[in-house]
Design an enzyme around this catalytic site. Sequence first.
Site, PDB file in Angstrom:
ATOM      1  N   CYS A 252       0.840  -1.203   0.000  1.00  0.00           N
ATOM      2  CA  CYS A 252       0.000   0.000   0.000  1.00  0.00           C
ATOM      3  C   CYS A 252       0.879   1.259   0.000  1.00  0.00           C
ATOM      4  O   CYS A 252       1.480   1.570  -1.015  1.00  0.00           O
ATOM      5  CB  CYS A 252      -0.994  -0.039   1.155  1.00  0.00           C
ATOM      6  SG  CYS A 252      -2.379   1.099   0.935  1.00  0.00           S
TER       7      CYS A 252
ATOM      8  N   HIS B 180      -3.797  -5.215   0.320  1.00  0.00           N
ATOM      9  CA  HIS B 180      -3.301  -5.681   1.618  1.00  0.00           C
ATOM     10  C   HIS B 180      -3.308  -7.208   1.668  1.00  0.00           C
ATOM     11  O   HIS B 180      -4.317  -7.819   2.024  1.00  0.00           O
ATOM     12  CB  HIS B 180      -4.146  -5.093   2.751  1.00  0.00           C
ATOM     13  CG  HIS B 180      -3.882  -3.644   2.951  1.00  0.00           C
ATOM     14  ND1 HIS B 180      -2.859  -3.190   3.748  1.00  0.00           N
ATOM     15  CD2 HIS B 180      -4.472  -2.544   2.427  1.00  0.00           C
ATOM     16  CE1 HIS B 180      -2.842  -1.872   3.721  1.00  0.00           C
ATOM     17  NE2 HIS B 180      -3.806  -1.452   2.918  1.00  0.00           N
TER      18      HIS B 180
ATOM     19  N   GLU C   6      -1.992  -9.038   3.805  1.00  0.00           N
ATOM     20  CA  GLU C   6      -1.935  -9.498   5.190  1.00  0.00           C
ATOM     21  C   GLU C   6      -3.302  -9.684   5.841  1.00  0.00           C
ATOM     22  O   GLU C   6      -3.397 -10.276   6.920  1.00  0.00           O
ATOM     23  CB  GLU C   6      -1.083  -8.535   6.026  1.00  0.00           C
ATOM     24  CG  GLU C   6      -1.695  -7.168   6.265  1.00  0.00           C
ATOM     25  CD  GLU C   6      -1.454  -6.151   5.158  1.00  0.00           C
ATOM     26  OE1 GLU C   6      -1.606  -4.955   5.436  1.00  0.00           O
ATOM     27  OE2 GLU C   6      -1.123  -6.537   4.015  1.00  0.00           O
TER      28      GLU C   6
END
Length: 183
Positions: free
Chosen positions: A74, A162, A164
Site C-alpha cells: 500500500c 493488503h 496481510e
Amino acid sequence: MTHILVVDNHGQFTHLEHRLLRDMDGVTVDLTDNTTPPADIDADGLVLSGGPTMADIGHCREYLTLDVPILGVCLGHQLIADELGGRIEAGDYGGYADVTVSISDADDPLVGSLAPDTRVWASHADEVVAVPDGFTITAESDICGVEAMGDTDRDLYGVQWHPEVAHTEEGEAVFENFVAICE
C-alpha cells in the site's frame, strides 16, 4: 532461517504483516519503526508497511538503497514508485473494497503464482499511476491500473492491496513468494 524486517509506517494492518510472517516456517521476523537508521538494518528482506501518509515515512526512502529485497505494501508500494521516478495520484476510488485483481505477469516471482486472478482487500486513497524505469506492472484491476509492480533486477516489489488481511484470498502466498525471493 530467513530474517525479514517489517518496517512500521503506522498502518492499521502492520501487526498482521508481522504475525503472518512470524507464523511461517523457516522465517524469523522483527518489527521496527521507520525511524530506525539505515545502518542499523540487518535483514534478508524488508517489508515496507502501509500507513496513513507520505509525510510520515521516516527513513523508508533511504532503505531503498540497501542491498536487500523489498516488498512495499500500500503506502510502501507508493513510496517505492514515488522515490524511484514513478508517479502517484489520488485514486478515483477511495476507501475499502473487495477487488478482483488480474495478474498480468504469470512469471513474476511475487504475484505470478496467483494468476490468472485473485480477490484482494484494498484500502487506499492514492495509487501508483506510472511505474519507475525498470519496473513492470504485474497486476491490475478495474479500480487501479497498478495493483502490483516489480523490478526483478533489483528485487523491489510493491502491491497496492493488503495481502496481510484475511479478506485477501491468497495473501499468504504473496509473503511466501517474497520470503523465497529473500532466501
